[in-house]
Write an enzyme that holds these catalytic residues in place. Structure first.
Site: not given
Lengths: 308, 308, 308
Positions: C57-58, C86, C107, C135
């Site tokens: 969604r974000t 890696k 995020r 957020h």
């Protein structure tokens, strides 16, 4: 005919006039698909591409279609990399996406999911495969390929492979019934076309023959349409081996074929068509794959109201 | 020189004149890479980005390159999220993608895959790494970095790390042989540059020294090129520890270095370069990473026929 | 106020004037978010979208925001499909991305990661969730939703669910303290808002009531803000069942509600809001989700210096 905001869920929703208009539109857009011309038809439009099962070919074809028309794509990404994993239901996902995009292409393993999605939202939804259900854009591109590379009206076509479970083949046969096709079905005994479909086709005045011999089938046809036979259908691997070999298309098989015979395949193939055939004039499956682009361009432009 | 439709498979295919022209073109495009200028050079072009192994950096660099020039990207996505899992072969994938895109960037674990792909299609293919094979765009950006940040013609360069298996280093050495470089090789005994490569370089008139001491190596060079040593090369973890420590670049090591020394690294690094070095004027690896953008812009524009 | 190059890390960094300016800007851009108008505000800009945890969604909301303004996106892709595997560290990743993009949305599961990233680079960074941290763009869109659908200044709001661990709810409460909100907190005993937050709010002159009865809470409020309660918080599944049922929003509960009551939810929901509520005029959560687009457009345009 009004295409704006139309959902593309099943071939059954389309009359011959509608199909013809879509194919006409695709033909007009084909130079853009080939990047011989540029276009801004879908400038500013965003297509949400929601694939809950992998299907590189179909997804890329839709993405190319909208990008060639200067629109853009919003991708769900790999499904496990999404909040789907948090347990959100499809209905909520669709209503959220509605706020982000101007159209949705949905591929989902559950039959009927595209129809349900279309009912949840006001933006148009295209079914790119719903499990054992429908996959109409594949059928549109199949029809378009015949029209461009062979003939569609009155086409003589042999369809070979798994005709029992192959959803796209059922859809194709119904669509061909608009075009006075003569259909020859070639399949192993246990994977024959369901009787009710054959009955339906005959009721629509379509001639349908059945055989299990590829040699017989391709004697006098314009198009040979080959589909994949899934190993999983056969409890006995030896039986699978026997059947898939008997239906394999090779240059040997094609020795006496009609020189204008065109061979189609929805791809990906496993070994239904020997790679030696790729270099003959019969091979039409890569062109067929390309024709997905103008056909999807046409559908997107029509339902987004950017082309009449 | 004609670059339109040229495949970029191996550095061996490029003469000095060709390399110089690519680097000249990159330099012209650099302001666009920095977003100081806008450009429509690749407007309407679609680049298919087919990565069958993860490589965020290289993929993003190509995507930035085409997007800054107003082209667009078609991505294969994570490999397991594709119909590749249905067993399709690479040759078929390439011929399908040919219908969707104007160029292909391919990274594939199998040596020779890029060459094979290029032979299957008429659109240009760029090799972004084919297993133990080649990765030419890395070499182009390495050369460009020297040209921009130090000097390329006659450069004195020390190359440190795994010189036995590091494919990009071999490629770089061959490329530097066009530029009268003086090369000092620094590596643990078991990871030395293969003898045939050293012989080749000497045959081309290039001076090559070998040492296992970093301190000796950096005495009098313009550039120190550091590469990763993979733990997996060492059966004994203690031996890996000893070797990687002895080659680590720290501010302590650099105390007496040439003030103009530039340190390069293809990234990602593990601990070959201590993070304290990042803030010195020697550190050049993040710039080097950025230079991948103008270099890939140049290559894309040239092979797509949008720049001469 | 100067927004160019500002990092968006935490709501605590924003004064009321700044918040108001962001919401004003979002309101101006809303017609573009709805695709009623076209815009080139972010033409040529590239936003790097680095999601080290899934959040469809974000991510999609940010992608829509920049694409509607004619900018483009560079995506990290699924994390395991990247060179992160890696072992590269975040700091190096950020400095590499800096060479590719004009802004970063991050995020990351680790608290403080966005702040760290912002310190590593000169391009602006937006925190799209850093574990138990912040957020902020969720809070901006929550405020915007109240302003557009109910009222923000002096809003009477009931906030229900997990108020102990729900980071976005804490952030929202602090932000509401700029707007003379009257806040009613509804939660099971073990998931109450931390005392220090309540004390902070009271010190800022905000009226805060607490209850465990939804019926009481919604008697006289403009907005009911519902959040998810995670099953994992309850050692006893029966207790989870009891609690989540007692807080569930149903049409039965809403029988006597204020006719203008608006129900918000950050989505995805599990069963906090019965789907029957979706079709009432109270339901505001899908609009709220959409409002993420104009709000993120505003933030991107401001920090990229393309809007004052």
């Amino acid at each position: 005919m009004r295409f704006k905001d139309l959902d593309i869920i099943s071939m059954k929703d389309f009359s011959r006039d509608m199909i013809d208009h879509i194919l006409d539109t695709a033909e007009k857009l084909e130079p853009i698909a080939k990047n011989e011309e540029k276009s801004d038809i879908l400038n500013g439009k965003i297509l949400a591409v929601l694939f809950f099962e992998p299907s590189t070919r179909t997804r890329m074809s839709f993405e190319t279609a909208i990008k060639r028309l200067n629109g853009d794509v919003l991708s769900l990404g790999a499904v496990d990399a999404s909040s789907i994993t948090k347990g959100e239901n499809l209905a909520d996902t669709i209503r959220v996406i509605e706020g982000y995009a101007d159209g949705i292409v949905l591929r989902h393993p559950k039959e009927g999911s595209a129809k349900m999605a279309a009912e949840m939202t006001t933006i148009p939804v295209i079914n790119a495969g719903d499990g054992a259900g429908h996959h109409p854009t594949q059928t549109f591109l199949d029809l378009y390929t015949m029209r461009r590379e062979s003939r569609l009206d009155g086409v003589k076509i042999a369809i070979a492979g798994d005709l029992k479970y192959g959803r796209t083949v059922h859809s194709l046969c119904y669509a061909l019934s608009h075009y006075n096709a003569e259909i020859t079905l070639v399949s192993p005994k246990d994977l024959r076309m369901p009787r009710e479909i054959i009955r339906d086709l005959k009721n629509r005045g379509i001639e349908v023959k059945q055989t299990d011999s590829m040699e017989d089938a391709i004697q006098d046809v314009d198009v040979l349409y080959v589909t994949r036979i899934q190993k999983e259908r056969f409890p006995d691997p030896a039986e699978y081996q026997r059947v898939s070999t008997s239906l394999q298309v090779t240059n040997e098989l094609l020795k006496n074929a009609n020189p204008d015979l065109k061979i189609m395949h929805p791809l990906p193939r496993v070994n239904e068509i020997d790679s030696g055939v790729d270099f003959t004039s019969h091979a039409c499956y890569f062109k067929q794959s390309f024709y997905g682009v103008p056909v999807r361009m046409a559908l997107l432009s029509l339902i987004m109201g950017c082309v009449e």
